[in-house]
Design a protein around this motif. Structure first.
Motif, mmCIF file in Angstrom:
data_model
loop_
_atom_site.group_PDB
_atom_site.id
_atom_site.type_symbol
_atom_site.label_atom_id
_atom_site.label_comp_id
_atom_site.label_asym_id
_atom_site.label_seq_id
_atom_site.Cartn_x
_atom_site.Cartn_y
_atom_site.Cartn_z
ATOM 1 N N LEU A 1 0.821 -1.209 0.000
ATOM 2 C CA LEU A 1 0.000 0.000 0.000
ATOM 3 C C LEU A 1 0.850 1.253 0.000
ATOM 4 O O LEU A 1 0.555 2.222 -0.697
ATOM 5 C CB LEU A 1 -0.907 -0.013 1.232
ATOM 6 N N LEU A 2 1.916 1.264 0.786
ATOM 7 C CA LEU A 2 2.754 2.462 0.886
ATOM 8 C C LEU A 2 3.376 2.800 -0.461
ATOM 9 O O LEU A 2 3.377 3.963 -0.889
ATOM 10 C CB LEU A 2 3.843 2.244 1.939
ATOM 11 N N ALA A 3 3.899 1.784 -1.144
ATOM 12 C CA ALA A 3 4.529 2.036 -2.434
ATOM 13 C C ALA A 3 3.532 2.604 -3.429
ATOM 14 O O ALA A 3 3.833 3.540 -4.176
ATOM 15 C CB ALA A 3 5.139 0.738 -2.969
ATOM 16 N N ARG A 4 2.347 2.070 -3.429
ATOM 17 C CA ARG A 4 1.344 2.550 -4.377
ATOM 18 C C ARG A 4 0.944 3.989 -4.101
ATOM 19 O O ARG A 4 0.805 4.804 -4.995
ATOM 20 C CB ARG A 4 0.093 1.664 -4.313
ATOM 21 N N SER A 5 0.722 4.306 -2.816
ATOM 22 C CA SER A 5 0.264 5.652 -2.472
ATOM 23 C C SER A 5 1.343 6.686 -2.745
ATOM 24 O O SER A 5 1.057 7.783 -3.241
ATOM 25 C CB SER A 5 -0.168 5.695 -1.003
ATOM 26 N N LEU A 6 2.605 6.366 -2.439
ATOM 27 C CA LEU A 6 3.686 7.312 -2.685
ATOM 28 C C LEU A 6 3.943 7.478 -4.175
ATOM 29 O O LEU A 6 4.306 8.561 -4.636
ATOM 30 C CB LEU A 6 4.957 6.842 -1.973
ATOM 31 N N ALA A 7 3.708 6.417 -4.927
ATOM 32 C CA ALA A 7 3.926 6.494 -6.371
ATOM 33 C C ALA A 7 2.948 7.442 -7.038
ATOM 34 O O ALA A 7 3.244 8.015 -8.084
ATOM 35 C CB ALA A 7 3.812 5.100 -6.986
ATOM 36 N N SER A 8 1.778 7.629 -6.441
ATOM 37 C CA SER A 8 0.791 8.528 -7.043
ATOM 38 C C SER A 8 1.267 9.974 -7.011
ATOM 39 O O SER A 8 0.842 10.795 -7.823
ATOM 40 C CB SER A 8 -0.550 8.419 -6.303
ATOM 41 N N GLY A 9 2.145 10.323 -6.044
ATOM 42 C CA GLY A 9 2.727 11.658 -5.992
ATOM 43 C C GLY A 9 1.783 12.746 -5.521
ATOM 44 O O GLY A 9 2.138 13.929 -5.524
ATOM 45 N N ARG A 10 0.586 12.405 -5.081
ATOM 46 C CA ARG A 10 -0.373 13.428 -4.641
ATOM 47 C C ARG A 10 -1.009 13.011 -3.331
ATOM 48 O O ARG A 10 -1.377 11.864 -3.148
ATOM 49 C CB ARG A 10 -1.465 13.619 -5.699
ATOM 50 N N ALA B 1 -8.261 4.782 11.961
ATOM 51 C CA ALA B 1 -8.045 4.598 10.526
ATOM 52 C C ALA B 1 -7.310 5.787 9.920
ATOM 53 O O ALA B 1 -6.502 5.628 9.000
ATOM 54 C CB ALA B 1 -9.384 4.384 9.824
ATOM 55 N N ALA B 2 -7.578 6.992 10.430
ATOM 56 C CA ALA B 2 -6.914 8.190 9.918
ATOM 57 C C ALA B 2 -5.413 8.119 10.145
ATOM 58 O O ALA B 2 -4.617 8.554 9.304
ATOM 59 C CB ALA B 2 -7.488 9.435 10.588
ATOM 60 N N ALA B 3 -5.008 7.577 11.306
ATOM 61 C CA ALA B 3 -3.585 7.432 11.590
ATOM 62 C C ALA B 3 -2.927 6.503 10.579
ATOM 63 O O ALA B 3 -1.798 6.746 10.125
ATOM 64 C CB ALA B 3 -3.390 6.914 13.007
ATOM 65 N N GLU B 4 -3.621 5.445 10.206
ATOM 66 C CA GLU B 4 -3.093 4.531 9.197
ATOM 67 C C GLU B 4 -3.054 5.209 7.833
ATOM 68 O O GLU B 4 -2.058 5.119 7.106
ATOM 69 C CB GLU B 4 -3.954 3.275 9.131
ATOM 70 N N ALA B 5 -4.143 5.883 7.472
ATOM 71 C CA ALA B 5 -4.236 6.514 6.160
ATOM 72 C C ALA B 5 -3.176 7.592 5.983
ATOM 73 O O ALA B 5 -2.666 7.802 4.875
ATOM 74 C CB ALA B 5 -5.636 7.111 5.976
ATOM 75 N N GLY B 6 -2.847 8.296 7.070
ATOM 76 C CA GLY B 6 -1.848 9.352 6.990
ATOM 77 C C GLY B 6 -0.493 8.842 6.546
ATOM 78 O O GLY B 6 0.268 9.562 5.875
ATOM 79 N N ARG B 7 -0.170 7.608 6.879
ATOM 80 C CA ARG B 7 1.109 7.030 6.465
ATOM 81 C C ARG B 7 1.142 6.755 4.972
ATOM 82 O O ARG B 7 2.213 6.571 4.389
ATOM 83 C CB ARG B 7 1.373 5.731 7.240
ATOM 84 N N TYR B 8 -0.022 6.703 4.351
ATOM 85 C CA TYR B 8 -0.110 6.362 2.932
ATOM 86 C C TYR B 8 -0.515 7.557 2.083
ATOM 87 O O TYR B 8 -1.150 7.411 1.031
ATOM 88 C CB TYR B 8 -1.103 5.207 2.736
ATOM 89 N N ASN B 9 -0.203 8.755 2.553
ATOM 90 C CA ASN B 9 -0.389 9.972 1.774
ATOM 91 C C ASN B 9 -1.851 10.400 1.666
ATOM 92 O O ASN B 9 -2.264 10.988 0.664
ATOM 93 C CB ASN B 9 0.200 9.807 0.362
ATOM 94 N N PHE B 10 -2.626 10.123 2.725
ATOM 95 C CA PHE B 10 -4.010 10.583 2.779
ATOM 96 C C PHE B 10 -4.173 11.596 3.903
ATOM 97 O O PHE B 10 -3.592 11.446 4.979
ATOM 98 C CB PHE B 10 -4.975 9.416 3.018
#
Length: 359
Positions: A58-67, A94-103
């Motif tokens: 998940l982390l790789a995908r979210s960071l790859a989006s660049g936004r 859930a917000a704490a988790e999402a924040g790590r993935y660029n949300f």
């Protein structure tokens, strides 16, 4: 002897291909939802994915989006000890988790007893940057047109509190409301005379006849009574959240005029309003059933004023709703459309063991 193939601890696409007996390219098409795959190969791959509990990076995908993406959570205002405070605890986890993935999570709250306040929230969503939304569906008449706008913009949304099946929601997390109403009816009428009367308490809403959740629960409640031969009357009474004197006057008059009242129910988390009255007036012969394990309701249950509470794991609703959005937006997984929480029944003897944060 166990003849199952060895499953590596760090599962890779090549490992999944080997276990399923297909090519790496075929697995890649399934995982990333692109290209065609035969039904037989799809079934084999999905079986392996289930066995190994495969989750893409998940982390790789979210960071790859660049936004950085923005998720909105639209729920009622609350005070400490309210039902929606429990939902908020799940949202924040859930917000704490999402924040790590660029949300980024933004929250927009409305007065659940004033329909106009929800309209102000809708205006905020129209002008803000929105990649996904969690929406409490208390005011269904306003939620439906909002979801049409989100659909037109291609923005996914998840419902909590109660479902609106005609909407194109990504997912729903909550109870089956009508069934929860039927459960209340059975709990209330057990060992009650079939011709006794029942008080149905509701809280006055400004500009609306009540929440979507309450309407579904009440319909399930009434359907159960009709199907089981109940011959008594349902006596409606409108109560106010912060007006104990008004509530006392209304209930005094109702009980004085109707001596066969043997039960009472509310379809939201305010059964403590009826409980306070029953306790103060010494009416120990009235069975009372309500919803949600908030401190005021729990106190009444422990004292024996409330017969039973029906709970729906609000923290889990908030948590899974946010998680469903960010996992969908990153392409990791797709939640089921309808995710019904358990309908938990709490009585004085088991309330001490209940935990709302069991996911």
């Amino acid at each position: 002897m166990d003849d199952k193939p060895h499953i590596p601890s760090n599962i890779r696409i090549v490992d999944i291909a080997r276990l399923a007996g297909v090519s790496v390219a075929t697995v890649d098409r399934v995982i990333h939802h692109r290209g065609k795959v035969s039904a037989a190969n799809l079934a084999r791959i999905n079986e392996v994915l289930r066995e190994v509990d495969y989750r893409p990076n998940l982390l790789a995908r979210s960071l790859a989006s660049g936004r950085r993406q923005t998720l909105w959570v639209v729920t009622p205002e609350f005070s400490e000890g309210d039902y929606w405070a429990d939902v908020e605890q799940g949202v924040q986890r859930a917000a704490a988790e999402a924040g790590r993935y660029n949300f980024e999570l933004r929250e927009c709250r409305f007065d659940q007893y004033d329909r106009a306040s929800f309209g102000e929230v809708v205006a905020t969503l129209r002008t803000g940057e929105v990649d996904g939304a969690v929406i409490a569906t208390l005011f269904a008449e306003q939620v439906v047109p909002l979801t049409r706008e989100l659909d037109a913009r291609g923005i996914p949304y998840v419902f909590v509190d109660s479902d609106i099946p005609e909407c194109n929601r990504l997912a729903y997390f909550g109870t089956a409301s009508a069934d929860a109403g039927a459960v209340a009816a059975r709990l209330l009428t057990d060992r009650m005379a079939a011709d006794a009367d029942i008080v149905v308490g509701s809280v006055v809403h400004a500009g609306d006849g009540g929440s979507n959740q309450c309407r579904y629960r009440e319909q399930g409640f009434r359907d159960y009574l009709a199907a089981t031969g109940f011959r008594g009357r349902l006596l409606d009474v409108r109560l106010r959240i912060r007006d104990e004197e008004y509530n006392r006057q209304q209930l005094d008059a109702l009980f004085d005029e109707n001596p066969r009242i043997a039960g009472a129910v509310t379809f939201n988390s305010t059964c403590h309003l009826l409980g306070s009255y029953l306790a103060a007036s010494g009416r120990r012969d009235v069975r009372l059933v309500g919803y949600d394990v908030i401190p005021r309701n729990e106190e009444m249950l422990r004292r024996g004023v409330v017969t039973a509470l029906i709970a729906q794991r609000p923290e889990a609703q908030g948590y899974y709703a946010v998680r469903a959005l960010y996992e969908h937006l990153t392409g990791v997984s797709q939640a089921e459309k309808v995710n019904n929480m358990p309908i938990d029944i709490l009585i004085r003897e088991n309330i001490g063991y209940y935990r709302t944060n069991i996911y």
